[in-house]
Design an enzyme around this catalytic site. Structure first.
Site, PDB file in Angstrom:
ATOM      1  N   ASP A  11     112.414-115.852  16.995  1.00 37.45           N
ATOM      2  CA  ASP A  11     110.853-116.123  17.310  1.00 37.45           C
ATOM      3  C   ASP A  11     110.488-115.945  15.417  1.00 37.45           C
ATOM      4  O   ASP A  11     110.919-114.386  14.667  1.00 37.45           O
ATOM      5  CB  ASP A  11     110.036-115.928  18.209  1.00 37.45           C
ATOM      6  CG  ASP A  11     108.425-115.777  17.002  1.00 37.45           C
ATOM      7  OD1 ASP A  11     108.115-116.077  16.076  1.00 37.45           O
ATOM      8  OD2 ASP A  11     107.692-115.243  18.375  1.00 37.45           O
ATOM      9  N   ILE A  12     110.188-116.445  14.442  1.00 34.75           N
ATOM     10  CA  ILE A  12     109.998-116.075  12.813  1.00 34.75           C
ATOM     11  C   ILE A  12     109.110-115.044  12.695  1.00 34.75           C
ATOM     12  O   ILE A  12     109.206-114.569  12.168  1.00 34.75           O
ATOM     13  CB  ILE A  12     110.027-117.444  12.159  1.00 34.75           C
ATOM     14  CG1 ILE A  12     110.582-116.740  10.663  1.00 34.75           C
ATOM     15  CG2 ILE A  12     108.777-117.421  12.063  1.00 34.75           C
ATOM     16  CD1 ILE A  12     110.298-118.239   9.593  1.00 34.75           C
ATOM     17  N   GLY A  33     103.396-125.492  17.511  1.00 32.07           N
ATOM     18  CA  GLY A  33     104.672-124.159  16.964  1.00 32.07           C
ATOM     19  C   GLY A  33     104.681-122.862  16.356  1.00 32.07           C
ATOM     20  O   GLY A  33     103.591-122.839  16.242  1.00 32.07           O
ATOM     21  N   VAL A  34     104.843-123.622  15.720  1.00 33.97           N
ATOM     22  CA  VAL A  34     105.784-122.539  14.104  1.00 33.97           C
ATOM     23  C   VAL A  34     104.218-122.052  13.274  1.00 33.97           C
ATOM     24  O   VAL A  34     104.235-120.662  13.887  1.00 33.97           O
ATOM     25  CB  VAL A  34     107.013-123.147  13.410  1.00 33.97           C
ATOM     26  CG1 VAL A  34     106.299-123.528  12.292  1.00 33.97           C
ATOM     27  CG2 VAL A  34     107.015-121.094  12.950  1.00 33.97           C
ATOM     28  N   ASP A  35     104.112-122.805  13.140  1.00 42.13           N
ATOM     29  CA  ASP A  35     102.262-122.456  12.664  1.00 42.13           C
ATOM     30  C   ASP A  35     101.328-122.417  13.674  1.00 42.13           C
ATOM     31  O   ASP A  35     100.760-120.409  12.748  1.00 42.13           O
ATOM     32  CB  ASP A  35     101.507-124.235  12.682  1.00 42.13           C
ATOM     33  CG  ASP A  35     100.251-124.085  11.086  1.00 42.13           C
ATOM     34  OD1 ASP A  35     100.665-123.139  10.036  1.00 42.13           O
ATOM     35  OD2 ASP A  35      99.109-124.376  11.221  1.00 42.13           O
TER      36      ASP A  35
HETATM   37  P1  ADP Z   1     106.335-129.279  12.460  1.00 45.43           P
HETATM   38  O1  ADP Z   1     104.754-129.847  12.341  1.00 45.43           O
HETATM   39  O2  ADP Z   1     106.518-128.735  10.869  1.00 45.43           O
HETATM   40  O3  ADP Z   1     107.554-130.275  13.052  1.00 45.43           O
HETATM   41  P2  ADP Z   1     106.676-127.801  14.452  1.00 45.43           P
HETATM   42  O4  ADP Z   1     106.040-125.740  14.287  1.00 45.43           O
HETATM   43  O5  ADP Z   1     106.196-128.683  15.238  1.00 45.43           O
HETATM   44  O6  ADP Z   1     106.317-127.572  12.823  1.00 45.43           O
HETATM   45  O7  ADP Z   1     108.462-127.342  15.050  1.00 45.43           O
HETATM   46  C1  ADP Z   1     108.967-126.725  13.650  1.00 45.43           C
HETATM   47  C2  ADP Z   1     109.971-126.271  14.075  1.00 45.43           C
HETATM   48  O8  ADP Z   1     109.823-124.602  14.383  1.00 45.43           O
HETATM   49  C3  ADP Z   1     110.859-126.920  15.358  1.00 45.43           C
HETATM   50  O9  ADP Z   1     112.473-126.886  14.883  1.00 45.43           O
HETATM   51  C4  ADP Z   1     110.623-125.492  16.322  1.00 45.43           C
HETATM   52  O10 ADP Z   1     111.710-125.221  17.479  1.00 45.43           O
HETATM   53  C5  ADP Z   1     110.214-124.440  15.478  1.00 45.43           C
HETATM   54  N1  ADP Z   1     109.722-123.242  16.389  1.00 45.43           N
HETATM   55  C6  ADP Z   1     108.277-123.330  17.345  1.00 45.43           C
HETATM   56  N2  ADP Z   1     107.670-121.574  17.274  1.00 45.43           N
HETATM   57  C7  ADP Z   1     108.691-121.122  16.588  1.00 45.43           C
HETATM   58  C8  ADP Z   1     108.734-120.206  15.922  1.00 45.43           C
HETATM   59  N3  ADP Z   1     108.197-118.951  16.289  1.00 45.43           N
HETATM   60  N4  ADP Z   1     109.145-119.619  15.234  1.00 45.43           N
HETATM   61  C9  ADP Z   1     110.262-120.483  14.383  1.00 45.43           C
HETATM   62  N5  ADP Z   1     110.559-121.792  15.335  1.00 45.43           N
HETATM   63  C10 ADP Z   1     109.605-121.715  15.760  1.00 45.43           C
END
Ligand code: ADP
Length: 172
Positions: A11-12, A33-35
């Site tokens: 998890d980033i 998601g990550v945002d």
């Molecule tokens: P986008 O809208 O750019 O596709 P997402 O957040 O939906 O962004 O997904 C981008 C990548 O981030 C995906 O591969 C997802 O598995 C990953 N992701 C989601 N949550 C986390 C997190 N907490 N840490 C790292 N990567 C994540």
């Protein structure tokens, strides 16, 4: 000199580096998601700074990047870059994804940051094919001329599918 690229599955928001990159949402809603994870764990200051920057410069277009504090995160800063939404491949998606990585690396260098962690931009809600996205990410980072100035560039995969794709490409 070669760029020190490292791969992990994590998890980033838990990563302790100078700067983590956010696959930002153009809508500013945070969302999933990550945002969503970055804003949830980092606190409201990050969103406030991001909105202030966007208001000042009139938005953050796809492929561009802006920097804010890391606030409550272990990372000192967050670079927010807006990845392209996959629309079939003929809408300049590959170039725009490359721009996300290049502009994020440039911004990190400008701010004298020496360790950076990237998520797999656009491969979640934005549906960019994972294999192609991984190739673009790795090639762009490897070809970045000032890459040797980083102590490390960390590729952070959240899901196992991406992790295995990255592992295979990096080992090839
Ligand atoms: P986008 O809208 O750019 O596709 P997402 O957040 O939906 O962004 O997904 C981008 C990548 O981030 C995906 O591969 C997802 O598995 C990953 N992701 C989601 N949550 C986390 C997190 N907490 N840490 C790292 N990567 C994540």
């Amino acid at each position: 000199m070669k760029t020190n690229i490292q791969l992990i599955q994590a998890d980033i928001t838990t990563i302790d580096v100078d700067v983590i990159v956010n696959a930002a949402n153009s809508s500013l809603l945070g969302g999933g998601g990550v945002d969503g994870a970055i804003h949830y764990k980092g606190g409201k200051t990050i969103l406030d700074e991001y909105i202030a920057i966007r208001n000042k410069q009139g938005g953050c277009a796809t492929g561009e990047a802006v920097i804010t504090t890391g606030s409550n995160l272990p990372a000192k800063y967050v670079i927010h870059t807006v990845g392209p939404v996959w629309q079939g491949g003929n809408k300049n998606e590959a170039q725009l994804l490359e721009d996300c990585y290049t502009n994020s690396l440039r911004l990190a260098i400008e701010n004298k940051l020496s360790s950076i962690a990237f998520p797999n931009i656009s491969t979640g809600i934005y549906r960019f094919p994972k294999e192609q996205a991984a190739m673009i990410a790795i090639q762009t980072i490897k070809n970045f001329p000032e890459g040797h100035q980083f102590e490390k560039v960390l590729l952070v995969c959240f899901d196992e599918e991406n992790f295995l794709i990255y592992k295979r490409i990096l080992e090839a």
